[in-house]
Design an enzyme around this catalytic site. Structure first.
Site, PDB file in Angstrom:
ATOM      1  CG  ASP A   1     -54.616  -0.481  -4.439  1.00  0.00           C
ATOM      2  OD1 ASP A   1     -54.949   0.434  -3.656  1.00  0.00           O
ATOM      3  OD2 ASP A   1     -53.427  -0.751  -4.708  1.00  0.00           O
TER       4      ASP A   1
ATOM      5  CG  ASP B   1     -59.781   0.128   3.175  1.00  0.00           C
ATOM      6  OD1 ASP B   1     -58.904  -0.625   3.658  1.00  0.00           O
ATOM      7  OD2 ASP B   1     -59.890   1.324   3.490  1.00  0.00           O
TER       8      ASP B   1
ATOM      9  CB  ALA C   1     -52.175  -3.441   0.827  1.00  0.00           C
TER      10      ALA C   1
ATOM     11  CG  ASN D   1     -42.752  15.267  17.239  1.00  0.00           C
ATOM     12  OD1 ASN D   1     -42.860  15.745  18.369  1.00  0.00           O
ATOM     13  ND2 ASN D   1     -41.676  15.424  16.485  1.00  0.00           N
TER      14      ASN D   1
ATOM     15  CE1 TYR E   1     -43.954   0.394   5.907  1.00  0.00           C
ATOM     16  CE2 TYR E   1     -41.615   0.245   6.472  1.00  0.00           C
ATOM     17  CZ  TYR E   1     -42.663   0.023   5.581  1.00  0.00           C
ATOM     18  OH  TYR E   1     -42.406  -0.599   4.372  1.00  0.00           O
TER      19      TYR E   1
ATOM     20  CE  LYS F   1     -44.493  -3.183   5.742  1.00  0.00           C
ATOM     21  NZ  LYS F   1     -45.347  -3.923   4.797  1.00  0.00           N
TER      22      LYS F   1
HETATM   23  N1  LIG Z   1     -40.672   0.727  -1.602  1.00  0.00           N
HETATM   24  C1  LIG Z   1     -39.839   0.238  -0.694  1.00  0.00           C
HETATM   25  O1  LIG Z   1     -38.662   0.565  -0.672  1.00  0.00           O
HETATM   26  C2  LIG Z   1     -40.335  -0.766   0.319  1.00  0.00           C
HETATM   27  C3  LIG Z   1     -39.399  -1.243   1.247  1.00  0.00           C
HETATM   28  C4  LIG Z   1     -39.806  -2.183   2.171  1.00  0.00           C
HETATM   29  C5  LIG Z   1     -41.112  -2.639   2.181  1.00  0.00           C
HETATM   30  N2  LIG Z   1     -42.006  -2.140   1.279  1.00  0.00           N
HETATM   31  C6  LIG Z   1     -43.380  -2.666   1.347  1.00  0.00           C
HETATM   32  O2  LIG Z   1     -43.773  -3.137   0.083  1.00  0.00           O
HETATM   33  C7  LIG Z   1     -45.186  -2.965  -0.092  1.00  0.00           C
HETATM   34  C8  LIG Z   1     -45.457  -2.169  -1.353  1.00  0.00           C
HETATM   35  O3  LIG Z   1     -44.761  -0.935  -1.283  1.00  0.00           O
HETATM   36  P1  LIG Z   1     -44.741   0.147  -2.470  1.00  0.00           P
HETATM   37  O4  LIG Z   1     -43.442   0.842  -2.364  1.00  0.00           O
HETATM   38  O5  LIG Z   1     -45.111  -0.488  -3.761  1.00  0.00           O
HETATM   39  O6  LIG Z   1     -45.890   1.137  -1.948  1.00  0.00           O
HETATM   40  P2  LIG Z   1     -46.922   2.036  -2.752  1.00  0.00           P
HETATM   41  O7  LIG Z   1     -47.357   3.096  -1.793  1.00  0.00           O
HETATM   42  O8  LIG Z   1     -46.364   2.461  -4.073  1.00  0.00           O
HETATM   43  O9  LIG Z   1     -48.130   1.008  -3.019  1.00  0.00           O
HETATM   44  C9  LIG Z   1     -48.903   0.482  -1.976  1.00  0.00           C
HETATM   45  C10 LIG Z   1     -50.272   0.134  -2.521  1.00  0.00           C
HETATM   46  O10 LIG Z   1     -51.055  -0.364  -1.426  1.00  0.00           O
HETATM   47  C11 LIG Z   1     -52.348   0.184  -1.539  1.00  0.00           C
HETATM   48  N3  LIG Z   1     -53.038   0.220  -0.249  1.00  0.00           N
HETATM   49  C12 LIG Z   1     -52.763   1.017   0.809  1.00  0.00           C
HETATM   50  N4  LIG Z   1     -53.666   0.822   1.781  1.00  0.00           N
HETATM   51  C13 LIG Z   1     -54.539  -0.107   1.320  1.00  0.00           C
HETATM   52  C14 LIG Z   1     -55.696  -0.712   1.872  1.00  0.00           C
HETATM   53  N5  LIG Z   1     -56.164  -0.368   3.070  1.00  0.00           N
HETATM   54  N6  LIG Z   1     -56.366  -1.625   1.132  1.00  0.00           N
HETATM   55  C15 LIG Z   1     -55.930  -1.960  -0.096  1.00  0.00           C
HETATM   56  N7  LIG Z   1     -54.836  -1.424  -0.671  1.00  0.00           N
HETATM   57  C16 LIG Z   1     -54.133  -0.500   0.036  1.00  0.00           C
HETATM   58  C17 LIG Z   1     -52.110   1.606  -2.063  1.00  0.00           C
HETATM   59  O11 LIG Z   1     -53.297   2.176  -2.605  1.00  0.00           O
HETATM   60  C18 LIG Z   1     -51.008   1.360  -3.078  1.00  0.00           C
HETATM   61  O12 LIG Z   1     -51.532   1.071  -4.358  1.00  0.00           O
HETATM   62  C19 LIG Z   1     -45.667  -2.272   1.182  1.00  0.00           C
HETATM   63  O13 LIG Z   1     -46.140  -3.234   2.098  1.00  0.00           O
HETATM   64  C20 LIG Z   1     -44.411  -1.624   1.720  1.00  0.00           C
HETATM   65  O14 LIG Z   1     -44.471  -1.407   3.111  1.00  0.00           O
HETATM   66  C21 LIG Z   1     -41.643  -1.213   0.357  1.00  0.00           C
END
Ligand SMILES: NC(=O)c1ccc[n+]([C@@H]2O[C@H](COP(=O)([O-])OP(=O)(O)OC[C@H]3O[C@@H](n4cnc5c(N)ncnc54)[C@H](O)[C@@H]3O)[C@@H](O)[C@H]2O)c1
Length: 445
Positions: free
Chosen positions: A241, A264, A289, A299, A353, A357
């Site tokens: 992370d 990162d 991530a 916007n 987004y 995706k």
């Molecule tokens: N929560 C939902 O409903 C949902 C739905 C569809 C897809 N997703 C996808 O699932 C994945 C996880 O989602 P989540 O809800 O747990 O999100 P979250 O925001 O809780 O966690 C995402 C994690 O990714 C890390 N991260 C962000 N940028 C980073 C980088 N440049 N390098 C390393 N780490 C990085 C963040 O620090 C965080 O810990 C994501 O890809 C998100 O798009 C989530």
């Protein structure tokens, strides 16, 4: 973050009130736990069409749920598997109705309907019409069956190729997966069997034993759940992370007896740093991530667009390419990327987004056949729907409530639901698939 409405509907007064008002009553789903690891109740196997799939009975028995083929007496089925692989004409579709109609009502809550179909024939449009009809049937039955019950279609050329999806779809690990179509083929199934981990998986309970798994974005949310499930399944987990999340990341690593890699993922040298940390190779790579930077397109400043595309898509391509080239991903490795139903359906305020995706889906579909042929590596994606995390807790209340309810199961999923699907894809049983974990969301259906 808690779904207070669903909790309320499961109380006495809540049940009474919601029934009187005709409001949705989301069922409490039976998810996997060590105490309740399997669906509870008999599995009924039925056939539609003239020719049953050879070896299906044995395959089902190997999944741990030996099927019944005769009447169950007073017992209700917890799962029904309909072998419709032999449905080769439109006339034979009547058999589907004849088989399932008498039993569908009796399936227990959180039960399963699993239809097995055959790959569509490019040379026989009657067979293709009948087999494609099964998809519409399954997706519609999923919408109406209710009570936490789910319905899926697996298209398979053989019973042995269907075994791995059957094992997953018949287990409580797939509680939030519904209305899905999974295509399997004999080549991938054989390649997965060939490429067992060096210290061969010690049992069905620890299918990832002997493997190292890297999960990006694992300091919280879905990523943490994925790391937990992969560790439960026997993998040594490396959690990655951003450096600013290092404290949480170390906590996760310590809890799972894994390794923390604060990094990162968009850094130019991210691939090199990962390869250097994994000199013995990587069994499972989970690109989890992800970020959102929502705004209507009119916007949306350029940096909102590019930061999302960079984290969610460009870094996935860059690191995968590097790790394949460096041999860190090698014969038997598995890549699982994280898409989203927003990428399949589109979503107002999320052009950046959804583009990122959808790009993940394109990446998986194009790379998967070549990665398997050239490197022996499978590439798949999960596409989560509305999952209860900090990401969705930040969504305005009205939209959040809509997201939770607008699916066949009437509730949001949990991070563990995405984690279970990811762990299953990490077993390498299928290739090039995009598996939705969305309770059969109405979006992008
Ligand atoms: N929560 C939902 O409903 C949902 C739905 C569809 C897809 N997703 C996808 O699932 C994945 C996880 O989602 P989540 O809800 O747990 O999100 P979250 O925001 O809780 O966690 C995402 C994690 O990714 C890390 N991260 C962000 N940028 C980073 C980088 N440049 N390098 C390393 N780490 C990085 C963040 O620090 C965080 O810990 C994501 O890809 C998100 O798009 C989530």
């Amino acid at each position: 973050m808690a779904d207070r409405y669903a909790t309320f509907t499961r109380t006495g007064p809540g049940r009474f009130l919601t029934r009187r008002l005709g409001l949705p009553q989301p069922a409490a789903l039976h998810r996997w736990s060590p105490e309740r690891p399997a669906i509870e109740g008999p599995l009924l196997l039925m056939t539609a069409g003239d020719i049953p799939l050879p070896g299906l009975h044995e395959s089902l028995t190997r999944t741990g749920t030996p099927p019944h083929t005769g009447p169950l007496g007073s017992r209700r089925p917890a799962a029904v598997v309909l072998d419709a692989t032999g449905v080769a004409t439109v006339t034979a579709l009547a058999d589907v109705h004849a088989a399932l109609h008498p039993v569908v009502r009796s399936i227990t809550p959180s039960g399963r309907v699993l239809v097995l179909g055959a790959p569509l024939s490019p040379a026989d449009h009657h067979q293709a019409a009948a087999q494609q009809a099964l998809e519409g049937f399954v997706r519609s039955l999923g919408r109406e069956i209710g009570r936490g019950r789910t319905v899926q279609l697996v298209r398979t050329p053989s019973a042995s190729a269907a075994e791995a999806p059957l094992r997953f779809l018949l287990s409580p690990k797939s509680a939030y997966v519904s209305g899905q179509v999974i295509d399997v083929d004999d080549t991938t199934a054989a390649a997965a069997a060939d490429a067992e981990a060096p210290a061969a998986a010690d049992s069905a309970a620890r299918p990832l034993a002997g493997r190292t798994a890297l999960v990006t974005g694992a300091a919280r949310g879905i990523g943490t759940a994925v790391a937990e499930v992969l560790a439960r399944d026997g993998a040594h987990v490396v959690v990655l992370d951003v450096p600013s999340a290092a404290q949480d990341l170390h906590r996760v690593a310590e809890h799972l007896q894994g390794t923390a890699l604060p990094l990162d993922i968009t850094a130019d040298d991210a691939g090199e740093r990962i390869a250097a940390a994994l000199p013995d190779g990587l069994g499972v790579l989970v690109h989890n991530a992800g970020i959102t930077r929502d705004r209507r397109f009119a916007n949306m400043a350029a940096d909102r667009w590019s930061s999302v595309v960079e984290v969610n898509l460009a870094s996935v391509l860059r690191t995968t390419d590097f790790l394949l080239k460096s041999g860190t991903l090698r014969r038997g490795s598995r890549v699982v990327a994280t898409a989203s139903i927003a990428g399949l359906a589109g979503n107002a305020g999320q052009t950046n987004y959804a583009a990122s995706k959808a790009g993940v889906v394109g990446f998986v579909r194009s790379l998967a056949p070549r990665a398997l042929a050239e490197h022996g590596v499978t590439v798949n994606a999960v596409a989560p729907g509305f999952i209860e995390t900090r990401m969705t807790a930040a969504v305005p209340l009205f939209l959040r409530e809509a997201g939770r309810r607008m699916n066949s199961l009437g509730q949001g999923g949990l991070p563990v639901d995405v984690a279970e699907a990811t762990a299953w894809l990490a077993t390498g049983a299928v290739n090039g698939q995009v598996l939705r974990v969305c309770g059969q969301s109405l979006l992008g259906a």
